[in-house]
Scaffold this motif. Sequence first.
Motif, PDB file in Angstrom:
ATOM      1  N   UNK A 274      73.530 -22.898  60.581  1.00 45.10           N
ATOM      2  CA  UNK A 274      73.072 -22.540  61.933  1.00 45.10           C
ATOM      3  C   UNK A 274      71.581 -22.232  61.924  1.00 45.10           C
ATOM      4  N   UNK A 275      70.900 -22.718  62.939  1.00 47.75           N
ATOM      5  CA  UNK A 275      69.460 -22.514  63.033  1.00 47.75           C
ATOM      6  C   UNK A 275      68.644 -23.625  62.423  1.00 47.75           C
ATOM      7  N   UNK A 276      69.276 -24.553  61.691  1.00 45.38           N
ATOM      8  CA  UNK A 276      68.538 -25.692  61.148  1.00 45.38           C
ATOM      9  C   UNK A 276      67.879 -26.459  62.295  1.00 45.38           C
ATOM     10  N   UNK A 277      66.589 -26.717  62.173  1.00 49.13           N
ATOM     11  CA  UNK A 277      65.893 -27.459  63.224  1.00 49.13           C
ATOM     12  C   UNK A 277      66.271 -28.937  63.143  1.00 49.13           C
ATOM     13  N   UNK A 278      66.687 -29.506  64.252  1.00 45.49           N
ATOM     14  CA  UNK A 278      67.118 -30.905  64.257  1.00 45.49           C
ATOM     15  C   UNK A 278      66.447 -31.654  65.404  1.00 45.49           C
ATOM     16  N   UNK A 279      65.861 -32.778  65.056  1.00 46.81           N
ATOM     17  CA  UNK A 279      65.356 -33.738  66.044  1.00 46.81           C
ATOM     18  C   UNK A 279      66.252 -34.964  65.980  1.00 46.81           C
ATOM     19  N   UNK A 280      66.766 -35.392  67.115  1.00 46.25           N
ATOM     20  CA  UNK A 280      67.544 -36.628  67.207  1.00 46.25           C
ATOM     21  C   UNK A 280      66.876 -37.495  68.267  1.00 46.25           C
ATOM     22  N   UNK A 309      64.091 -29.550  68.112  1.00 47.28           N
ATOM     23  CA  UNK A 309      63.987 -29.987  69.506  1.00 47.28           C
ATOM     24  C   UNK A 309      65.270 -30.579  70.110  1.00 47.28           C
ATOM     25  N   UNK A 310      66.277 -30.952  69.282  1.00 50.74           N
ATOM     26  CA  UNK A 310      67.463 -31.597  69.812  1.00 50.74           C
ATOM     27  C   UNK A 310      67.217 -33.066  70.102  1.00 50.74           C
ATOM     28  N   UNK A 311      68.027 -33.604  71.027  1.00 50.75           N
ATOM     29  CA  UNK A 311      67.886 -35.039  71.320  1.00 50.75           C
ATOM     30  C   UNK A 311      66.666 -35.279  72.204  1.00 50.75           C
ATOM     31  N   UNK A 312      65.893 -36.275  71.821  1.00 51.68           N
ATOM     32  CA  UNK A 312      64.716 -36.674  72.586  1.00 51.68           C
ATOM     33  C   UNK A 312      64.849 -38.171  72.889  1.00 51.68           C
ATOM     34  N   UNK A 313      64.868 -38.518  74.152  1.00 52.46           N
ATOM     35  CA  UNK A 313      64.946 -39.920  74.563  1.00 52.46           C
ATOM     36  C   UNK A 313      63.547 -40.522  74.587  1.00 52.46           C
TER      37      UNK A 313
END
Length: 344
Positions: A274-280, A309-313
């Motif tokens: 938990x807390x791992x930064x993820x860019x998708x 940042x999570x998912x970025x389109x």
Amino acid sequence: MLRNLAAAVLTLAAVTVTVTPAEAIPRLVPAADREIVFTADGTTAYGTLHVPKHQAGQRLRAALLLPGSGPTDRDGNQPPASSPDTLAQLADALDGDGIATLRFDKYGTGRTGLGAYRSHPEQLDYPAFVRQARAAYESLRDQPETDPHALLVVGHSEGAMTALLLGSTVRPRPVGLALLQPQAIRLLDLVALQLKAQIAEATRQGQLTPEQQHTINAAVTAAVTSLREHRPADTTDLPPAIAQLFEAFQNLNARFVESDDAVYPPDTAAGLRPGTKVLLTCGTNDAQVPCVTTNALTTALRHAHTGGPGRVTLPAVDHLMHDANHPNTLAPPVRDALHRLTRH
């Protein structure tokens, strides 16, 4: 007079400057590449460590770069047919944020070749590639310039799925993952989706009738089912190019395809800290990994309580992370998305 003299001495003492020896000034080390060698399952693998300019003795954030599917080398190329330099360009982009990178020739490519699998390539499966990537991560962790507690894993396409698996198993855990145009569903489901999209487009252009489209779609579904049940795929109703693809998934490549298809990426997200930064990222012009295929993984990451940042389109960006104005380099939205991760 004595009082004035004492005041003058005090004034002089107040403006005394301490001179720092030249050797105490931190030395700036220029950016450089060097060859890295590590071993996995008895095979020597070769890669490139890129170290940005930094002060001598400084420990840097560092990222392991993982390529997409097929015989993709350390630079992200499949010579001589395709040379987009995907991973080399990612290394350059991360250099701008002061992040060191390691990219390597995976099995079947570059200096590494097939290694221990040379005499029995049919035994090379997907877990072997994951173990090789884990050994690369450990090699990056142990470099004198890197901070072992500030490591990232950046994967493109299939490499993003490998990054997810590493994120829940390596030590120390990476602080962040970049899942770029990721393989986010099972391999054969993704292949079927891609093929049916191509068949639909051929029908739209009048190359196939609706009846032919229905027949071919059914044959694709049946072929996927056969492979998953360890039966030969019937390619009778498939166009030659698609038939050749399913034939290639059998025999020599059967073990790899089966083991890759066994991984459902959303399930792996549960193992992330938990807390791992993820860019998708997903590109709106990506025909190989449409944005819709990342929905389940995006939800799984949220349930795992990963950070942004999570998912970025990425508007108008294709699978190789290019757009119409940047056909040979990373599109600006890709660089911006990476910066959003590294800024965290």
